[in-house]
Motif scaffolding. Structure first.
Motif, short mmCIF file in Angstrom:
data_model
loop_
_atom_site.label_atom_id
_atom_site.label_comp_id
_atom_site.label_asym_id
_atom_site.label_seq_id
_atom_site.Cartn_x
_atom_site.Cartn_y
_atom_site.Cartn_z
N GLY A 23 -47.31 -33.03 46.40
CA GLY A 23 -46.77 -33.78 45.27
C GLY A 23 -47.59 -35.02 44.96
O GLY A 23 -47.89 -35.30 43.79
N ALA A 28 -49.77 -35.02 41.57
CA ALA A 28 -49.21 -35.96 40.60
C ALA A 28 -50.23 -37.02 40.22
O ALA A 28 -50.29 -37.47 39.07
CB ALA A 28 -47.95 -36.63 41.17
N THR A 81 -44.93 -31.85 39.21
CA THR A 81 -45.75 -33.06 39.18
C THR A 81 -46.24 -33.50 37.81
O THR A 81 -46.83 -34.56 37.70
CB THR A 81 -47.00 -32.85 40.06
OG1 THR A 81 -47.71 -31.72 39.57
CG2 THR A 81 -46.60 -32.64 41.50
N ILE A 115 -44.09 -38.73 44.15
CA ILE A 115 -44.64 -38.18 42.90
C ILE A 115 -44.68 -39.26 41.82
O ILE A 115 -45.68 -39.42 41.10
CB ILE A 115 -43.79 -36.98 42.44
CG1 ILE A 115 -43.96 -35.80 43.41
CG2 ILE A 115 -44.18 -36.56 41.02
CD1 ILE A 115 -43.02 -34.65 43.14
#
Length: 262
Positions: free
Chosen positions: A18, A22, A152, A190
């Motif tokens: 994540g 992200a 994400t 994230i």
């Protein structure tokens, strides 16, 4: 990070996946806003624009925006199609294919902008569609292999869920639930990574210009090769298990695992 699938994934797997993806999604979104004045990591706003263009009878513009939305959707389709058909054969390779395709899309976009871009409307529309497809690939991959625990490329739903979780943590009984705490950690990771990626992209673009696309690709390569490096290290250690030091480390780990069992 990419080796495990669905329920076999650990909190650490999802946190790393994540945070890194992200970060790259935040970079891509800010780059597209700077260059194209268009968001490419989510489609919520594009739905609103699509409705507006249809209501005005601007059918060409409506068609373009509809194509963008479908590009994002097609990215998720491709990712999940690959995963559900080939995960059992080779999870790492299968999960790496969408990342590779995303890198190819970003390299094509960055190279075209750097060497051929004339800033025409048609060029912009095609390149925005390609970046939306890339973000659809990423979101489809992370959502599919994490059983929807990691998404994400857009933060609307994530921010809503985080707000609900934080309200639940005002009660002691919910603060003790490990699953809820883990979910909150993933969502906060994230959110912070996406924001940090966007800030980094803004600063980096002012320094290196269109080369920022290649920097995003480097982060995606880190995602791609992280597991490969771990697999290589584990294989190397297994070959050297006869060494006293390695045997000692394994014995310590076994004792810890034994005592940690309920």
């Amino acid at each position: 990070m990419l080796r495990r699938y669905s329920s076999s994934r650990t909190l650490g797997d999802n946190l790393r996946l994540g945070a890194l993806t992200a970060f790259s999604a935040g970079m891509v979104n800010v780059i597209s806003v700077i260059i194209f004045f268009a968001f490419t990591s989510n489609v919520t706003g594009h739905y609103a624009v699509l409705a507006e263009e249809i209501s005005k009878g601007n059918w060409y513009q409506a068609g373009v925006v509809a194509t963008w939305v479908m590009s994002f959707c097609f990215g998720g389709f491709v990712s999940n199609l690959v995963i559900i058909n080939y995960t059992k054969k080779n999870p790492y390779l299968t999960h790496g294919i969408p990342v590779l395709l995303e890198i190819v899309c970003l390299v094509i976009t960055g190279s075209y902008i750097q060497f051929y871009y004339q800033e025409t409307l048609v060029e912009t529309e095609v390149l925005v569609g390609l970046m939306l497809f890339a973000m659809g690939l990423q979101n489809g991959l992370t959502a599919s292999i994490s059983n929807s625990a990691v998404k994400t490329t857009h933060l609307t739903g994530l921010t809503t869920d985080l707000g609900m979780l934080l309200s639940m943590f005002t009660k002691k009984e919910f603060r003790k639930k490990k699953a809820l705490v883990a979910k909150a950690k993933i969502q906060m990771a994230i959110m912070l990574s996406y924001l940090t990626g966007g800030i980094a992209a803004g600063y980096t673009y002012n320094t290196v210009g269109y080369n920022v696309f290649y920097i995003v690709c480097l982060f995606l390569l880190l995602v791609l090769f992280y597991d490969y490096s771990r697999i290589t290290v584990i294989r190397f250690m297994l070959k050297r298990r006869q060494l006293p030091v390695i045997n000692y480390i394994y014995s310590i780990r076994k004792k810890r695992a034994l005592y940690s069992k309920p």
